[in-house]
Motif scaffolding. Structure first.
Motif, PDB file in Angstrom:
ATOM      1  N   MET A  48     -28.780  68.061 -68.506  1.00 25.87           N
ATOM      2  CA  MET A  48     -27.869  69.502 -68.811  1.00 25.87           C
ATOM      3  C   MET A  48     -28.511  70.599 -68.890  1.00 25.87           C
ATOM      4  N   PHE A  49     -30.118  70.334 -69.316  1.00 29.52           N
ATOM      5  CA  PHE A  49     -31.101  71.397 -69.059  1.00 29.52           C
ATOM      6  C   PHE A  49     -31.211  72.069 -67.701  1.00 29.52           C
ATOM      7  N   ILE A  50     -31.058  71.357 -66.786  1.00 30.77           N
ATOM      8  CA  ILE A  50     -31.293  71.733 -65.532  1.00 30.77           C
ATOM      9  C   ILE A  50     -30.268  72.293 -64.860  1.00 30.77           C
ATOM     10  N   PHE A  51     -28.975  71.600 -65.134  1.00 33.23           N
ATOM     11  CA  PHE A  51     -27.571  72.044 -64.926  1.00 33.23           C
ATOM     12  C   PHE A  51     -27.511  73.431 -65.404  1.00 33.23           C
ATOM     13  N   LYS A  52     -27.889  73.564 -66.694  1.00 27.11           N
ATOM     14  CA  LYS A  52     -27.513  74.963 -67.081  1.00 27.11           C
ATOM     15  C   LYS A  52     -28.296  76.162 -66.526  1.00 27.11           C
ATOM     16  N   LYS A  53     -29.418  75.732 -66.139  1.00 24.44           N
ATOM     17  CA  LYS A  53     -30.150  76.886 -65.466  1.00 24.44           C
ATOM     18  C   LYS A  53     -29.695  77.173 -64.063  1.00 24.44           C
ATOM     19  N   ILE A  54     -29.330  75.957 -63.374  1.00 27.38           N
ATOM     20  CA  ILE A  54     -28.502  76.129 -62.030  1.00 27.38           C
ATOM     21  C   ILE A  54     -27.329  77.065 -62.194  1.00 27.38           C
ATOM     22  N   VAL A  55     -26.542  76.983 -62.987  1.00 32.83           N
ATOM     23  CA  VAL A  55     -25.263  77.646 -63.366  1.00 32.83           C
ATOM     24  C   VAL A  55     -25.411  79.280 -63.700  1.00 32.83           C
ATOM     25  N   SER A  56     -26.385  79.188 -64.467  1.00 35.69           N
ATOM     26  CA  SER A  56     -26.602  80.521 -65.017  1.00 35.69           C
ATOM     27  C   SER A  56     -27.058  81.439 -63.854  1.00 35.69           C
ATOM     28  N   ALA A  57     -28.029  80.721 -63.107  1.00 36.15           N
ATOM     29  CA  ALA A  57     -28.684  81.427 -61.829  1.00 36.15           C
ATOM     30  C   ALA A  57     -27.749  81.971 -60.876  1.00 36.15           C
ATOM     31  N   PHE A  58     -26.395  81.465 -60.839  1.00 37.88           N
ATOM     32  CA  PHE A  58     -25.554  82.145 -59.819  1.00 37.88           C
ATOM     33  C   PHE A  58     -24.684  82.996 -60.624  1.00 37.88           C
ATOM     34  N   LEU A  59     -24.701  83.074 -62.007  1.00 38.63           N
ATOM     35  CA  LEU A  59     -23.824  84.105 -62.598  1.00 38.63           C
ATOM     36  C   LEU A  59     -24.639  85.341 -63.106  1.00 38.63           C
ATOM     37  N   LEU A  60     -25.379  85.964 -62.066  1.00 42.39           N
ATOM     38  CA  LEU A  60     -26.212  87.182 -62.481  1.00 42.39           C
ATOM     39  C   LEU A  60     -26.069  88.146 -61.270  1.00 42.39           C
ATOM     40  N   PRO A  61     -26.424  89.332 -61.679  1.00 42.69           N
ATOM     41  CA  PRO A  61     -26.037  90.537 -60.586  1.00 42.69           C
ATOM     42  C   PRO A  61     -26.226  90.361 -59.129  1.00 42.69           C
ATOM     43  N   ILE A  62     -27.221  90.058 -58.966  1.00 38.61           N
ATOM     44  CA  ILE A  62     -27.283  89.727 -57.378  1.00 38.61           C
ATOM     45  C   ILE A  62     -26.664  88.726 -56.652  1.00 38.61           C
ATOM     46  N   PRO A  63     -26.761  87.505 -57.449  1.00 34.96           N
ATOM     47  CA  PRO A  63     -25.910  86.423 -56.467  1.00 34.96           C
ATOM     48  C   PRO A  63     -24.366  86.854 -56.529  1.00 34.96           C
ATOM     49  N   ILE A  64     -23.865  87.603 -57.701  1.00 36.57           N
ATOM     50  CA  ILE A  64     -22.369  87.878 -57.454  1.00 36.57           C
ATOM     51  C   ILE A  64     -22.387  88.832 -56.498  1.00 36.57           C
ATOM     52  N   GLY A  65     -23.260  90.125 -56.512  1.00 38.17           N
ATOM     53  CA  GLY A  65     -23.016  91.023 -55.345  1.00 38.17           C
ATOM     54  C   GLY A  65     -23.224  90.505 -53.999  1.00 38.17           C
ATOM     55  N   LEU A  66     -24.053  89.425 -53.754  1.00 36.40           N
ATOM     56  CA  LEU A  66     -24.140  89.052 -52.643  1.00 36.40           C
ATOM     57  C   LEU A  66     -22.888  88.321 -52.265  1.00 36.40           C
ATOM     58  N   PHE A  67     -22.347  87.400 -53.057  1.00 36.83           N
ATOM     59  CA  PHE A  67     -21.082  86.707 -52.895  1.00 36.83           C
ATOM     60  C   PHE A  67     -19.965  87.451 -52.531  1.00 36.83           C
ATOM     61  N   LEU A  68     -19.943  88.839 -53.143  1.00 33.17           N
ATOM     62  CA  LEU A  68     -18.990  89.800 -52.721  1.00 33.17           C
ATOM     63  C   LEU A  68     -19.367  90.377 -51.069  1.00 33.17           C
ATOM     64  N   LEU A  69     -20.397  90.540 -50.877  1.00 27.00           N
ATOM     65  CA  LEU A  69     -20.737  90.800 -49.550  1.00 27.00           C
ATOM     66  C   LEU A  69     -20.610  89.612 -48.420  1.00 27.00           C
ATOM     67  N   PHE A  70     -20.604  88.489 -48.757  1.00 27.61           N
ATOM     68  CA  PHE A  70     -20.378  87.231 -48.280  1.00 27.61           C
ATOM     69  C   PHE A  70     -18.959  87.361 -47.766  1.00 27.61           C
ATOM     70  N   LEU A  71     -18.120  87.522 -49.054  1.00 29.03           N
ATOM     71  CA  LEU A  71     -16.760  87.514 -48.897  1.00 29.03           C
ATOM     72  C   LEU A  71     -15.959  88.646 -47.708  1.00 29.03           C
ATOM     73  N   SER A  72     -16.775  89.679 -47.802  1.00 25.32           N
ATOM     74  CA  SER A  72     -16.451  90.986 -46.817  1.00 25.32           C
ATOM     75  C   SER A  72     -16.570  90.389 -45.527  1.00 25.32           C
ATOM     76  N   PHE A  73     -18.013  89.772 -45.430  1.00 22.83           N
ATOM     77  CA  PHE A  73     -18.224  89.273 -43.920  1.00 22.83           C
ATOM     78  C   PHE A  73     -17.418  88.305 -43.413  1.00 22.83           C
ATOM     79  N   ILE A  74     -16.805  87.233 -44.474  1.00 22.01           N
ATOM     80  CA  ILE A  74     -15.928  86.121 -43.865  1.00 22.01           C
ATOM     81  C   ILE A  74     -14.537  86.890 -43.553  1.00 22.01           C
ATOM     82  N   TYR A  75     -14.219  87.657 -44.200  1.00 20.95           N
ATOM     83  CA  TYR A  75     -12.903  88.524 -43.880  1.00 20.95           C
ATOM     84  C   TYR A  75     -12.999  89.247 -42.619  1.00 20.95           C
ATOM     85  N   LEU A  76     -14.004  89.901 -42.264  1.00 15.28           N
ATOM     86  CA  LEU A  76     -14.214  90.676 -41.130  1.00 15.28           C
ATOM     87  C   LEU A  76     -14.322  90.016 -39.955  1.00 15.28           C
TER      88      LEU A  76
END
Length: 247
Positions: free
Chosen positions: A1-29
């Motif tokens: 549970m400790f490792i799972f919590k760390k992994i999930v929280s790592a993706f819900l931070l400003p840079i990963p979210i911003g990169l995900f938005l850029l990734f979606l833009s690239f996919i649609y492009l």
């Protein structure tokens, strides 16, 4: 549970979210969906532009950091608990380079109170992430180098998170009042966790980051993204603790 919590929280931070938005833009492009690509590209630009701004990042972090005032005068207690942060094990480096800045800041605040008291014990906490020296041991080494007597240090080598620090601390202090030192952003969640177990805390927040920096490079900076990252991490921690009925 400790490792799972760390992994999930790592993706819900400003840079990963911003990169995900850029990734979606690239996919649609790539699929010639230009309107959607432009939409997500604009969102990504807006996301990074706003959150890297000092005024906005300070406004987001400030309420969390100011939940408790600084402890300017040291009350008479027998214990000072410094919550763990992070370090790296590298014997080729000075102890001040092995222990992360957040941990150093917390420890120095704890030592400040220790120096104002007689016969007080300094409790340092934290386990080993990589299998090397525990964080508590690294903090002990640093504390001794800064003038704390070895016999006045109590190590908690096993706690992986704040909840486990609560459990181990209760075994030592019981209901006796003690000074709790942690980052200002982390104090709100820490207090709730400790009070849930009936501990008698005197808050001593440190490492405040939500302040005005007049240098030109500070108005748009990665440091501001870091402030937002800290805020999101803490609120995720509060939600997680609430779901688990820990606060």
């Amino acid at each position: 549970m400790f490792i799972f919590k760390k992994i999930v929280s790592a993706f819900l931070l400003p840079i990963p979210i911003g990169l995900f938005l850029l990734f979606l833009s690239f996919i649609y492009l790539m699929f010639n969906s230009y309107k959607k690509a432009k939409f997500f590209l604009f969102l990504a630009f807006l996301w990074f532009a706003l959150l890297s701004n000092q005024t906005i990042s300070n406004a987001i972090l400030y309420p969390l950091e100011n939940s408790y005032p600084a402890l300017l005068q040291t009350p008479k207690v027998n214990y000072i608990l410094v919550l763990g942060s992070g370090h790296k094990n590298d014997d080729s480096l000075s102890i001040t380079s092995q222990v992360k800045m957040t941990a150093i800041n917390r420890l120095v605040e704890g030592i400040r109170h220790y120096k104002n008291l007689e016969n007080a014990k300094l409790i340092v906490s934290g386990y080993s992430i990589s299998g090397g020296d525990s964080h508590a041991l690294m903090q002990e080494k640093l504390a001794i180098s800064l003038g704390v007597k070895k016999e006045d240090i109590i190590r908690l080598d096993t706690p992986k998170d704040t909840k486990e620090e609560v459990i181990e601390t209760k075994k030592i202090v019981g209901t006796e009042p003690f000074i709790l030192v942690t980052s200002a952003s982390h104090m709100k969640r820490s207090i709730l966790l400790f009070k849930k177990e009936g501990l008698n805390i005197i808050a001593s927040p440190t490492n405040n980051l939500a302040y005005l920096d007049d240098s030109y490079s500070a108005y748009f900076s990665a440091k501001n993204l870091r402030k937002v990252e800290i805020t999101i991490h803490e609120y995720l921690g509060l939600v997680y603790s609430w779901i688990r009925n820990e606060i």
